[in-house]
Write a protein that holds these residues in place. Structure first.
Motif, PDB file in Angstrom:
ATOM      1  N   ALA A  82     -22.687 -13.192 -13.346  1.00  0.00           N
ATOM      2  CA  ALA A  82     -24.022 -13.266 -12.747  1.00  0.00           C
ATOM      3  C   ALA A  82     -24.573 -11.874 -12.455  1.00  0.00           C
ATOM      4  N   LYS A  83     -23.707 -10.966 -12.015  1.00  0.00           N
ATOM      5  CA  LYS A  83     -24.126  -9.606 -11.688  1.00  0.00           C
ATOM      6  C   LYS A  83     -23.973  -8.651 -12.867  1.00  0.00           C
ATOM      7  N   LYS A  84     -23.352  -9.125 -13.952  1.00  0.00           N
ATOM      8  CA  LYS A  84     -23.049  -8.287 -15.123  1.00  0.00           C
ATOM      9  C   LYS A  84     -22.241  -7.062 -14.714  1.00  0.00           C
ATOM     10  N   LEU A  85     -21.342  -7.281 -13.749  1.00  0.00           N
ATOM     11  CA  LEU A  85     -20.530  -6.221 -13.173  1.00  0.00           C
ATOM     12  C   LEU A  85     -19.062  -6.444 -13.523  1.00  0.00           C
ATOM     13  N   ILE A  86     -18.467  -5.456 -14.147  1.00  0.00           N
ATOM     14  CA  ILE A  86     -17.048  -5.471 -14.468  1.00  0.00           C
ATOM     15  C   ILE A  86     -16.331  -4.684 -13.386  1.00  0.00           C
ATOM     16  N   SER A  87     -15.291  -5.280 -12.813  1.00  0.00           N
ATOM     17  CA  SER A  87     -14.482  -4.593 -11.807  1.00  0.00           C
ATOM     18  C   SER A  87     -13.142  -4.239 -12.434  1.00  0.00           C
ATOM     19  N   LEU A  88     -12.860  -2.956 -12.534  1.00  0.00           N
ATOM     20  CA  LEU A  88     -11.580  -2.482 -13.026  1.00  0.00           C
ATOM     21  C   LEU A  88     -10.620  -2.466 -11.845  1.00  0.00           C
ATOM     22  N   HIS A  89      -9.686  -3.397 -11.840  1.00  0.00           N
ATOM     23  CA  HIS A  89      -8.753  -3.519 -10.722  1.00  0.00           C
ATOM     24  C   HIS A  89      -7.548  -2.598 -10.880  1.00  0.00           C
ATOM     25  N   GLN A  90      -7.119  -2.399 -12.120  1.00  0.00           N
ATOM     26  CA  GLN A  90      -5.954  -1.546 -12.354  1.00  0.00           C
ATOM     27  C   GLN A  90      -6.076  -0.857 -13.702  1.00  0.00           C
ATOM     28  N   LEU A  91      -5.673   0.392 -13.738  1.00  0.00           N
ATOM     29  CA  LEU A  91      -5.466   1.135 -14.974  1.00  0.00           C
ATOM     30  C   LEU A  91      -4.386   2.161 -14.658  1.00  0.00           C
ATOM     31  N   TYR A  92      -3.206   1.957 -15.228  1.00  0.00           N
ATOM     32  CA  TYR A  92      -2.074   2.832 -14.950  1.00  0.00           C
ATOM     33  C   TYR A  92      -1.384   3.207 -16.247  1.00  0.00           C
ATOM     34  N   VAL A  93      -0.960   4.465 -16.331  1.00  0.00           N
ATOM     35  CA  VAL A  93      -0.216   4.991 -17.470  1.00  0.00           C
ATOM     36  C   VAL A  93       1.056   5.622 -16.927  1.00  0.00           C
ATOM     37  N   LEU A  94       2.196   5.300 -17.566  1.00  0.00           N
ATOM     38  CA  LEU A  94       3.457   5.907 -17.140  1.00  0.00           C
ATOM     39  C   LEU A  94       3.318   7.425 -17.072  1.00  0.00           C
ATOM     40  N   PRO A  95       3.887   8.055 -16.065  1.00  0.00           N
ATOM     41  CA  PRO A  95       3.791   9.512 -15.976  1.00  0.00           C
ATOM     42  C   PRO A  95       4.260  10.217 -17.253  1.00  0.00           C
ATOM     43  N   SER A  96       5.312   9.724 -17.879  1.00  0.00           N
ATOM     44  CA  SER A  96       5.833  10.355 -19.096  1.00  0.00           C
ATOM     45  C   SER A  96       4.915  10.171 -20.300  1.00  0.00           C
ATOM     46  N   CYS A  97       3.942   9.286 -20.194  1.00  0.00           N
ATOM     47  CA  CYS A  97       3.016   9.010 -21.302  1.00  0.00           C
ATOM     48  C   CYS A  97       1.609   9.549 -21.047  1.00  0.00           C
ATOM     49  N   GLN A  98       1.376  10.139 -19.890  1.00  0.00           N
ATOM     50  CA  GLN A  98       0.046  10.642 -19.577  1.00  0.00           C
ATOM     51  C   GLN A  98      -0.303  11.821 -20.472  1.00  0.00           C
ATOM     52  N   GLY A  99      -1.588  11.991 -20.737  1.00  0.00           N
ATOM     53  CA  GLY A  99      -2.055  13.084 -21.575  1.00  0.00           C
ATOM     54  C   GLY A  99      -2.041  12.767 -23.065  1.00  0.00           C
ATOM     55  N   GLN A 100      -1.748  11.515 -23.424  1.00  0.00           N
ATOM     56  CA  GLN A 100      -1.705  11.103 -24.826  1.00  0.00           C
ATOM     57  C   GLN A 100      -2.916  10.265 -25.231  1.00  0.00           C
ATOM     58  N   GLY A 101      -3.890  10.097 -24.332  1.00  0.00           N
ATOM     59  CA  GLY A 101      -5.078   9.312 -24.649  1.00  0.00           C
ATOM     60  C   GLY A 101      -4.942   7.832 -24.356  1.00  0.00           C
ATOM     61  N   ILE A 102      -3.845   7.419 -23.751  1.00  0.00           N
ATOM     62  CA  ILE A 102      -3.615   6.001 -23.468  1.00  0.00           C
ATOM     63  C   ILE A 102      -4.633   5.471 -22.461  1.00  0.00           C
ATOM     64  N   GLY A 103      -4.894   6.226 -21.412  1.00  0.00           N
ATOM     65  CA  GLY A 103      -5.875   5.793 -20.410  1.00  0.00           C
ATOM     66  C   GLY A 103      -7.240   5.581 -21.031  1.00  0.00           C
ATOM     67  N   ARG A 104      -7.654   6.466 -21.895  1.00  0.00           N
ATOM     68  CA  ARG A 104      -8.957   6.333 -22.583  1.00  0.00           C
ATOM     69  C   ARG A 104      -8.979   5.092 -23.466  1.00  0.00           C
ATOM     70  N   MET A 105      -7.875   4.851 -24.199  1.00  0.00           N
ATOM     71  CA  MET A 105      -7.809   3.665 -25.054  1.00  0.00           C
ATOM     72  C   MET A 105      -7.937   2.391 -24.219  1.00  0.00           C
ATOM     73  N   LEU A 106      -7.246   2.350 -23.111  1.00  0.00           N
ATOM     74  CA  LEU A 106      -7.316   1.173 -22.242  1.00  0.00           C
ATOM     75  C   LEU A 106      -8.723   0.996 -21.680  1.00  0.00           C
ATOM     76  N   LEU A 107      -9.319   2.076 -21.241  1.00  0.00           N
ATOM     77  CA  LEU A 107     -10.668   2.024 -20.688  1.00  0.00           C
ATOM     78  C   LEU A 107     -11.679   1.568 -21.740  1.00  0.00           C
ATOM     79  N   GLU A 108     -11.576   2.089 -22.941  1.00  0.00           N
ATOM     80  CA  GLU A 108     -12.481   1.678 -24.019  1.00  0.00           C
ATOM     81  C   GLU A 108     -12.331   0.198 -24.338  1.00  0.00           C
ATOM     82  N   GLU A 109     -11.104  -0.304 -24.329  1.00  0.00           N
ATOM     83  CA  GLU A 109     -10.880  -1.730 -24.606  1.00  0.00           C
ATOM     84  C   GLU A 109     -11.471  -2.600 -23.504  1.00  0.00           C
ATOM     85  N   ILE A 110     -11.337  -2.180 -22.255  1.00  0.00           N
ATOM     86  CA  ILE A 110     -11.936  -2.937 -21.148  1.00  0.00           C
ATOM     87  C   ILE A 110     -13.452  -2.998 -21.324  1.00  0.00           C
ATOM     88  N   GLU A 111     -14.072  -1.875 -21.643  1.00  0.00           N
ATOM     89  CA  GLU A 111     -15.523  -1.854 -21.837  1.00  0.00           C
ATOM     90  C   GLU A 111     -15.928  -2.778 -22.986  1.00  0.00           C
TER      91      GLU A 111
END
Length: 167
Positions: A82-111
């Protein structure tokens, strides 16, 4: 660098997602809340029984970044149509995997999962500067504050609200 792909989370993933959340929460929040409190939170909020209902919740997306052997990240969002509002409740990347673009990939898929969404909103712990930097670099802007009340020892946690307009 390992190649991750994003896919829908499944029941078989829940133990790995729970472990991923525990590891990322300890890495991020032990210095803010203390290890004992983070243990309490992860045991409650990130248990398999707490995560399981998200697999079938209407108007939501529960995804993981998978390389075939490891889940390197996860995200969960839900939409108020009704509000056309997406709420991102969680987005987490393992510390050993950070900096590889995983967060961006997840964010793009959510959008992409909510094409009718006009805004994407999230709340972030005010002391989590790494996450704030990530979200700002992804086009999110400050949109207010919220005071979250935790059932763990009555702790009140200030959260920053960030939003991104989707075009």
């Amino acid at each position: 660098m390992t190649r991750f792909f994003v896919r829908t989370a499944a029941a078989r993933d829940l133990p790995a997602i729970s472990a991923l959340l525990a590891e990322t929460w300890h890495a991020t929040y032990d210095g803010i809340y203390g290890r004992e409190r983070v243990d309490e939170i992860t045991a409650s909020w990130h248990s398999i029984s707490a995560l399981s209902p998200r697999l079938t919740r209407p108007n939501s997306e529960f995804i993981v970044a998978d390389d075939g052997a490891l889940l390197g990240g996860m995200a969960y969002a839900a939409m108020d149509r009704a509000k056309k509002l997406i709420s991102l409740h969680q987005l987490y990347v393992l510390p050993s995997c950070q900096g590889q673009g995983i967060g961006r990939m997840l964010l793009e898929e959510i959008e992409a999962a909510f094409p009718e969404g006009e805004r994407l909103r999230l709340e972030v712990e005010a002391e989590n500067q790494q996450a704030i930097g990530f979200y700002e670099s992804a086009g999110f802007e400050p949109a207010g504050t919220n005071t979250q009340h935790s059932s763990f020892s009555g702790l009140t946690v200030p959260a920053l609200i960030y939003e991104k307009r989707l075009d």
